[in-house]
Design an enzyme around this catalytic site. Structure first.
Site, PDB file in Angstrom:
ATOM      1  N   HIS A  79     -49.153  13.034 -59.668  1.00 28.03           N
ATOM      2  CA  HIS A  79     -49.817  14.200 -60.245  1.00 28.03           C
ATOM      3  C   HIS A  79     -49.929  14.071 -61.763  1.00 28.03           C
ATOM      4  CE1 HIS A  79     -49.517  15.974 -56.255  1.00 28.03           C
ATOM      5  NE2 HIS A  79     -50.430  16.836 -56.654  1.00 28.03           N
ATOM      6  N   ARG A 110     -41.023  13.803 -49.729  1.00 27.39           N
ATOM      7  CA  ARG A 110     -42.376  14.288 -49.925  1.00 27.39           C
ATOM      8  C   ARG A 110     -42.946  14.643 -48.552  1.00 27.39           C
ATOM      9  NH1 ARG A 110     -46.001   8.810 -50.862  1.00 27.39           N
ATOM     10  NH2 ARG A 110     -47.691  10.320 -50.931  1.00 27.39           N
ATOM     11  N   ARG A 111     -44.141  15.214 -48.520  1.00 24.89           N
ATOM     12  CA  ARG A 111     -44.864  15.417 -47.270  1.00 24.89           C
ATOM     13  C   ARG A 111     -44.074  16.208 -46.230  1.00 24.89           C
ATOM     14  NH1 ARG A 111     -48.077   9.740 -46.091  1.00 24.89           N
ATOM     15  NH2 ARG A 111     -49.757  10.221 -47.488  1.00 24.89           N
TER      16      ARG A 111
END
Lengths: 168, 559
Positions: B381, B442-443
């Site tokens: 990001h 993550r995810r």
């Protein structure tokens, strides 16, 4: 080609930085002996794990202080690990053999460097020393379907005498 | 005369590409806020945790593929026509690739969104990486193919323009912006071949039932063959802006044209033979090949470090032209109240931070610590999510007046927008990095795991969650401001007043006459790039394929 003096200095420093990074990683691999997960675990047919050493996954003692743990990852559990914790004694060297029965999963002991993918058809081989009794959470860190966030487990490192008295 | 008056047809192509890009950015950004609030537990009323992955797939595809590629097509069309001073050869052909990319995007997006509705058979909750054996509806793959083919044709359009120009100008150096476009597209042709083979020869026929199984590791390797160069496909248009527009926005001119060419050649050479660094902890790939990818990745830092120098040097030159003095005092003379400048400069600053966390990712054995943790999206990001996205937004502030002929509207909103983005991203990204160090994956849709307790190395987990939730919300607010400015400008009436910006770009301090001719030998660099790829990928791909292209194989598991 004209290159400004400052830019030359910067380029040299940048190259030194890059070489230093490569040296750090090389030291980790050669000096500290951090092995990468590689192809040494071999392959399996994910459709017939029942005919392989993954038929009855779990902990096997293979030497005085060494153990093998076969783990099957499948939507959405680790077998063993999820319904009952993986139990190994302290002061042991444990080699994990991890594969997947369906989609790609991850296998990570939270807070440690034990971190591998579980890919159908491939066997991830990871060797770890556990010196102290402890409890570790196991997380599937690769998205594997709608119930992915429920896929977790535990590994318990129990004191040696306790482990032996259980007779396992 | 504005660009739109010189090149009315091309201005329309640029407008439409940028328009689609920014719409995708708006939708994808909204979903990003939904995710930030859901996975931190602050507001979980938008979707269920199962539908979270439909949201996440849409977010990834719309932002990583649709937004970035359409923005690139807009910027590159502008750059080629401006720097060659001639229009694209055939407007029908241009509309054809634009239409094909749009159609592909819509087919893929509708297929993913079908996952929200039980009664519709469409579904593709496979995330942007779509690892087999998770299987999406075939329409998902069809849409991807159309999209990629459309992007290839866009490249053909720019090459044709260049060849026409070359016929008229046999002895001139390739203008810098066109040079950047051509090297980027050469990299794209080489690298997107991997994902094209994965989808066309394996996943699509497999999802249609024409072949029974695919090899998950082989298809995954083909994905990552494409999956790292694609990040340079996102970044190189940002570099294109930093090299050619930012110096002017700073009040000066580019420091060195030759070094800019060197940087783009290095990207062409090194972007692809590095994909295994996304597979450091994959079984089935020998350590030696991971090591080769690691060294290539580290050398790939060089063009970015050179860029950091040139960009800062160009800004300093600009500031001194504006009367800036002192060792750091010149920084005050930069036009921080101009949104186009502020956006680019802040994007560059965040990219430096993202570069450092990227070095950790690249460090083969160090990567164990953070692989697939929240650290990784924290990293990208900063890179694609700020270095690219904020630069494209900043370029939008500068370019939209030129491609519409209208003055920028809502200037005060535009002035604060880059800073709001910067603050939001600082909060969100630092917390994601630290959560990753604590092994938070993550995810995932859930903030907590019953069997696992995460312990923060720096700071507490609940404080990190709060920062992620606030940061994600601020980022979406910044997006809303941006969209108001851009679409407000686009749809306002054209007044009689001329616009205040122009596409003229001052010549570099050190121009192309100082750069060796060999840099413009695109055939040579393409050949070297392919050679490096054969060295990095030849043996491991052969090993994966030699036990059967489809073995060890798995049948589809529809998601």
């Amino acid at each position: 080609m004209e290159i400004h003096r400052y830019e030359k200095i910067w380029t040299v420093v940048a190259l030194l930085l890059i070489v230093a990074f490569i040296a750090t990683v090389t030291y980790g691999a050669v000096g500290a002996g951090v092995k990468m997960v590689d192809d040494s675990g071999g392959t399996v047919d994910p459709g017939s794990l029942g005919d392989t050493e993954f038929a009855d996954p779990g902990v096997t003692q293979v030497g005085e202080d060494s153990y093998e743990v076969h783990v099957v990852a499948r939507q959405f559990l680790f077998q063993p690990g999820t319904s009952e914790p993986i139990r190994v004694p302290a002061n042991s060297e444990v080699t994990f053999y991890i594969t997947s029965a369906d989609v790609v999963h991850g296998f990570e002991l939270a807070g440690t460097n034990v971190n591998t993918m579980a890919i159908p058809g491939q066997v991830a081989k990871v060797t770890v020393r556990f010196d102290e009794p402890a409890e570790y959470g196991i997380v599937c860190h690769e998205y594997c379907g709608g119930g992915h966030h429920t896929m977790a487990g535990q590994l318990v490192v129990v004191p040696e005498d306790e482990y032996n008295s259980e007779g396992s | 005369m504005a660009y739109v008056d010189d090149f009315p047809t091309d201005a329309r192509i640029v407008r439409w590409n940028m328009g689609v890009a920014f719409l995708a950015l708006g939708i994808g950004g909204l979903l990003g806020m939904v995710q930030a609030l859901h996975r931190t537990g602050y507001f979980r009323g938008f979707v269920s945790s199962t539908d979270y992955y439909t949201v996440l797939t849409t977010h990834g595809v719309l932002l990583a593929l649709v937004f970035t590629t359409f923005a690139l097509c807009g910027l590159f069309t502008w750059g080629v026509t401006r720097s060659l001073d001639r229009p694209l050869p055939n407007p029908t052909f241009s509309m054809a690739w634009f239409g094909l990319m749009l159609l592909g995007s819509l087919v893929t997006a509708v297929t993913i969104l079908g996952g929200f509705v039980e009664s519709i058979p469409l579904s593709a909750d496979v995330l942007y990486t779509f690892y087999a054996p998770m299987q999406a509806h075939p329409a998902f793959y069809v849409g991807l193919v159309l999209f990629i083919v459309g992007s290839w044709l866009a490249g053909v359009d720019w090459f044709r323009t260049y060849w026409q120009w070359r016929a008229d100008n046999p002895d001139e150096r390739i203008p810098l912006q066109t040079f950047m476009v051509l090297t980027t597209m050469l990299m794209w042709y080489i690298s997107s071949a991997g994902v094209a083979i994965e989808v066309i020869f394996f996943l699509l026929p497999w999802s249609l039932g024409l072949i029974q199984q695919v090899d998950p590791l082989l298809t995954r390797t083909l994905f990552w063959y494409f999956g790292h160069p694609v990040v340079y496909f996102w970044l190189m248009p940002a570099y294109f802006i930093w090299y050619t527009v930012l110096p002017k926005l700073s009040g000066g001119r580019l420091f060195s044209d030759p070094l800019a060419r060197v940087v783009f050649v290095l990207f062409l050479l090194l972007s692809t033979p590095v994909g295994f660094h996304h597979q450091y902890v994959d079984p089935g790939i020998p350590e030696g090949f991971k090591f080769i990818a690691m060294t290539n990745t580290m050398f790939l830092l060089l063009p970015s470090l050179l860029t950091a120098f040139t960009v800062v040097a160009s800004m300093e030159h600009g500031a001194r032209q504006r009367g800036g003095e002192g060792r750091l005092g010149w920084l005050r003379k930069l036009p921080w109240d101009e949104p186009a400048f502020a956006g680019c400069a802040l994007a560059g600053l965040m990219f430096a931070a993202g570069g450092f966390s990227g070095m950790i990712n690249a460090g083969m054995n160090i990567n164990y610590l953070i692989h697939n943790t929240l650290w990784v999206p924290g990293h990208f990001h900063l890179t694609v999510g700020t270095a690219s996205a904020l630069t494209f937004m900043a370029a939008g502030y500068w370019l939209f007046p030129q491609i519409t002929g209208k003055r920028l509207r809502f200037k005060s909103l535009a002035t604060i927008q880059p800073y709001l983005w910067f603050v939001g991203m600082t909060l969100m990204s630092n917390a994601m990095h630290r959560a990753g160090l604590a092994s938070v994956p993550r995810r995932t849709a859930e903030p907590q795991y019953d069997a696992v307790s995460f312990e923060g190395v720096v700071g507490g987990i609940s404080e990190m969650r709060l920062q992620i939730a606030i940061g994600g919300t601020l980022l979406f607010l910044a997006l809303v401001l941006f969209l108001i400015v851009i679409f407000g400008t686009w749809f306002s009436g054209r007044s009689a007043d001329p616009i205040r910006v122009s596409s003229a770009i001052p010549a570099p301090l050190s121009g192309p006459e100082h750069s060796p001719k060999i840099l413009d030998n695109l055939k040579l660099w393409t050949a070297v790039a392919i050679l490096l790829i054969v060295l990095a990928y030849g043996l491991p791909l052969w090993a994966l394929a030699s036990d059967g292209l489809l073995a060890p194989g798995t049948p589809p598991i529809p998601i």
